[in-house]
Scaffold this motif. Structure first.
Motif, PDB file in Angstrom:
ATOM      1  N   GLY A  17       0.801  -1.213   0.000  1.00 48.16           N
ATOM      2  CA  GLY A  17       0.000   0.000   0.000  1.00 48.16           C
ATOM      3  C   GLY A  17       0.836   1.267   0.000  1.00 48.16           C
ATOM      4  O   GLY A  17       1.737   1.418   0.828  1.00 48.16           O
ATOM      5  N   LYS A  18       0.534   2.170  -0.914  1.00 49.59           N
ATOM      6  CA  LYS A  18       1.220   3.461  -0.969  1.00 49.59           C
ATOM      7  C   LYS A  18       0.353   4.575  -0.382  1.00 49.59           C
ATOM      8  O   LYS A  18       0.847   5.640  -0.027  1.00 49.59           O
ATOM      9  CB  LYS A  18       1.584   3.815  -2.420  1.00 49.59           C
ATOM     10  N   ASP A  19      -0.950   4.323  -0.302  1.00 47.61           N
ATOM     11  CA  ASP A  19      -1.872   5.296   0.268  1.00 47.61           C
ATOM     12  C   ASP A  19      -1.928   5.113   1.782  1.00 47.61           C
ATOM     13  O   ASP A  19      -1.210   4.285   2.348  1.00 47.61           O
ATOM     14  CB  ASP A  19      -3.272   5.110  -0.341  1.00 47.61           C
ATOM     15  N   ALA A  20      -2.755   5.892   2.459  1.00 49.05           N
ATOM     16  CA  ALA A  20      -2.985   5.695   3.886  1.00 49.05           C
ATOM     17  C   ALA A  20      -4.080   4.644   4.060  1.00 49.05           C
ATOM     18  O   ALA A  20      -4.846   4.361   3.138  1.00 49.05           O
ATOM     19  CB  ALA A  20      -3.399   7.009   4.535  1.00 49.05           C
ATOM     20  N   PHE A  21      -4.149   4.058   5.254  1.00 45.53           N
ATOM     21  CA  PHE A  21      -5.120   2.998   5.524  1.00 45.53           C
ATOM     22  C   PHE A  21      -5.857   3.323   6.817  1.00 45.53           C
ATOM     23  O   PHE A  21      -5.231   3.623   7.829  1.00 45.53           O
ATOM     24  CB  PHE A  21      -4.399   1.655   5.660  1.00 45.53           C
ATOM     25  N   ILE A 139     -10.325   2.687   3.116  1.00 53.49           N
ATOM     26  CA  ILE A 139     -11.043   2.476   4.369  1.00 53.49           C
ATOM     27  C   ILE A 139     -11.533   1.042   4.428  1.00 53.49           C
ATOM     28  O   ILE A 139     -12.105   0.529   3.452  1.00 53.49           O
ATOM     29  CB  ILE A 139     -12.247   3.439   4.492  1.00 53.49           C
ATOM     30  N   TYR A 140     -11.297   0.387   5.564  1.00 52.59           N
ATOM     31  CA  TYR A 140     -11.786  -0.973   5.764  1.00 52.59           C
ATOM     32  C   TYR A 140     -12.660  -0.994   7.011  1.00 52.59           C
ATOM     33  O   TYR A 140     -12.218  -0.595   8.089  1.00 52.59           O
ATOM     34  CB  TYR A 140     -10.624  -1.955   5.921  1.00 52.59           C
ATOM     35  N   ASP A 141     -13.902  -1.446   6.832  1.00 51.98           N
ATOM     36  CA  ASP A 141     -14.833  -1.535   7.960  1.00 51.98           C
ATOM     37  C   ASP A 141     -14.668  -2.873   8.669  1.00 51.98           C
ATOM     38  O   ASP A 141     -14.741  -3.937   8.042  1.00 51.98           O
ATOM     39  CB  ASP A 141     -16.279  -1.396   7.475  1.00 51.98           C
TER      40      ASP A 141
END
Length: 455
Positions: A17-21, A139-141
């Motif tokens: 992952g290069k983005d934020a999580f 975004i992970y719920d």
């Protein structure tokens, strides 16, 4: 150690992952623990900052004018060397400092570090948490443990779960011994639920009284959260939450507004229900006027059932004697509400938009979902007479609905009778939409190109 399905999403981000999580969900479902576990297992250097435990961070960071200044302050707060390109910044409880989300774009673009975050869904805060620039944060719920996760946690083997899934897909009856044991596991799940601390307490002690103490602590924490917002926004969160067990115990489980205030209209309390939903505390199941696709067009938001986010928190409202009776499968206990609550949880975690149907002429269907491009009714039966379902029969006869298949979940074994597919209640863990192998669609516009200069 409790293995969570969300772990694969976190590990996949850590790998490339290069983005934020952002891992988000209700309070007390194990978000912080899971992120720490993944970072430690993969031996990533990381800095953890918690905006609840360290409230002074909010003032320190909010004064930063740009990403460069924010990083300088971050380095000072860290008290240790942060390795560019290696150190991962773990920002916990970010709902306390929503502005960090709006700055994520600039921090990601700057590129010195990667950022993983955890935030609880505290109602009105949710909208701001989800407003980060597209492409800069995924975004992970996360939810309480589903039944499959719970089964693994209490010792059901992966090979058994794979065997059960094969039986589900091919509609092969389950070995009677395995079926009986899985029902035992399911009934235990009704009492323990899926809150990680409750599950861990049971696994370590087998003591239901200690599990009950965990549930009571979590509900107190939720109600403490309610109190902060009830005063500020004049909401009736506690009244709604306290009314839910009684509402679910009724034959008609539709939430009755009169239970919180006589003569009150839905418009007056709509924000209250939305707050509870967005906080991950309740699961609303809305009415549809017809069980036909697209279901969302037939949705009626003024009529709904309201389930707990975790079945263990629902049964925590019962006496210890009733809990023992449930475990013993005492036929004098009506488990309908508990069975339906589990189904509501499972459908939510699998991404289904869940509805129910009610008609004076035809009766009520417990759930209706879209499954593999079709409207599929789900009937949930907790008693022995699970083959009596007049409402479902009426709907299946209605040619206007064109329903090709319906599931009845109960204590019975797998059986297929025309359009009716009977499944054990624990098999709800496998009710997924079929994943599409090929989503590529190429438009054929042959003959619609330029007409040229000959015309």
């Amino acid at each position: 150690m409790i293995e969570r399905s969300a772990k694969s999403a976190v590990k996949e981000w850590l790998s490339n992952g290069k983005d934020a999580f952002l891992l988000t969900g209700a309070r007390q479902i194990g978000k912080t623990y899971l992120i720490r576990q993944c970072l430690k297992e993969n031996e990533y250097p990381y800095l953890e900052l918690n905006f609840i435990e360290q409230p002074e961070l909010i003032e320190i960071f909010s004064g930063a004018k740009n990403a460069k200044e924010l990083l300088m302050r971050l380095s000072l707060v860290a008290g240790k060397t942060l390795e560019k390109g290696k150190t991962i910044i773990f920002l916990d409880e970010i709902q306390e400092f929503k502005d960090i989300v709006t700055r994520i774009k600039f921090l990601v673009e700057e590129g010195s570090f990667r950022y993983i975050m955890s935030g609880s869904l505290l109602g009105v805060e949710l909208n701001d948490l989800r407003s980060a620039p597209v492409g800069y944060m995924r975004i992970y719920d996360m939810y309480p443990l589903g039944f499959k996760e719970f089964a693994r946690a209490v010792g059901v083997g992966t090979d058994i779960l794979e065997l059960l899934e094969n039986n589900f897909k091919n509609r092969i009856p389950i070995d009677d011994y395995v079926h009986t044991k899985m029902l035992d596991v399911f009934y235990l799940y009704l009492i323990i639920g899926g809150m990680p601390e409750a599950v861990d307490t049971y696994v370590k002690t087998n003591d239901l009284a200690k599990v009950a103490q965990v549930h009571e602590k979590i509900i107190r924490l939720y109600k403490k959260d309610f109190s902060k917002y009830e005063v500020r926004y004049k909401l009736k969160l506690r009244e709604i939450y306290d009314a839910m067990p009684g509402q679910l115990d009724q034959k008609n489980k539709r939430f009755q507004l009169n239970s919180i205030e006589k003569g009150i209209s839905y418009d007056r309390v709509a924000n209250d229900f939305l707050w509870l939903k967005d906080a991950g505390v309740v699961i609303p199941v809305y009415n549809v006027s017809e069980p036909k696709l697209p279901l969302v067009i037939n949705e009626n938001r003024n009529l709904f059932k309201l389930f707990f986010s975790d079945v263990g928190l629902l049964t925590s409202c019962y006496s210890n004697q009733v809990k023992i009776s449930i475990l013993n499968k005492d036929r004098s206990i009506n488990n309908g509400a508990l069975f339906e609550n589990v189904v509501a949880q499972e459908l939510l975690t699998k991404g289904h938009r869940e509805y129910y149907f009610n008609s004076k002429k035809q009766g009520e269907l417990d759930f209706v979902v879209e499954l593999d491009g079709k409207a599929v009714p789900l009937e949930i039966k907790s008693g022995k007479d699970y083959k009596r379902h007049s409402a479902l029969n009426n709907v299946l006869k209605n040619a206007d609905y064109n329903i090709s298949e319906a599931y009845i979940f109960s204590e019975g074994n797998i059986e297929v009778n025309d359009k009716r597919v009977y499944m054990p209640i624990y098999m709800i863990m496998f009710l997924d939409n079929t994943k599409l192998d090929n989503t590529i669609y190429r438009l054929d516009i042959a003959g619609l190109g330029s007409l040229g200069s000959g015309l």
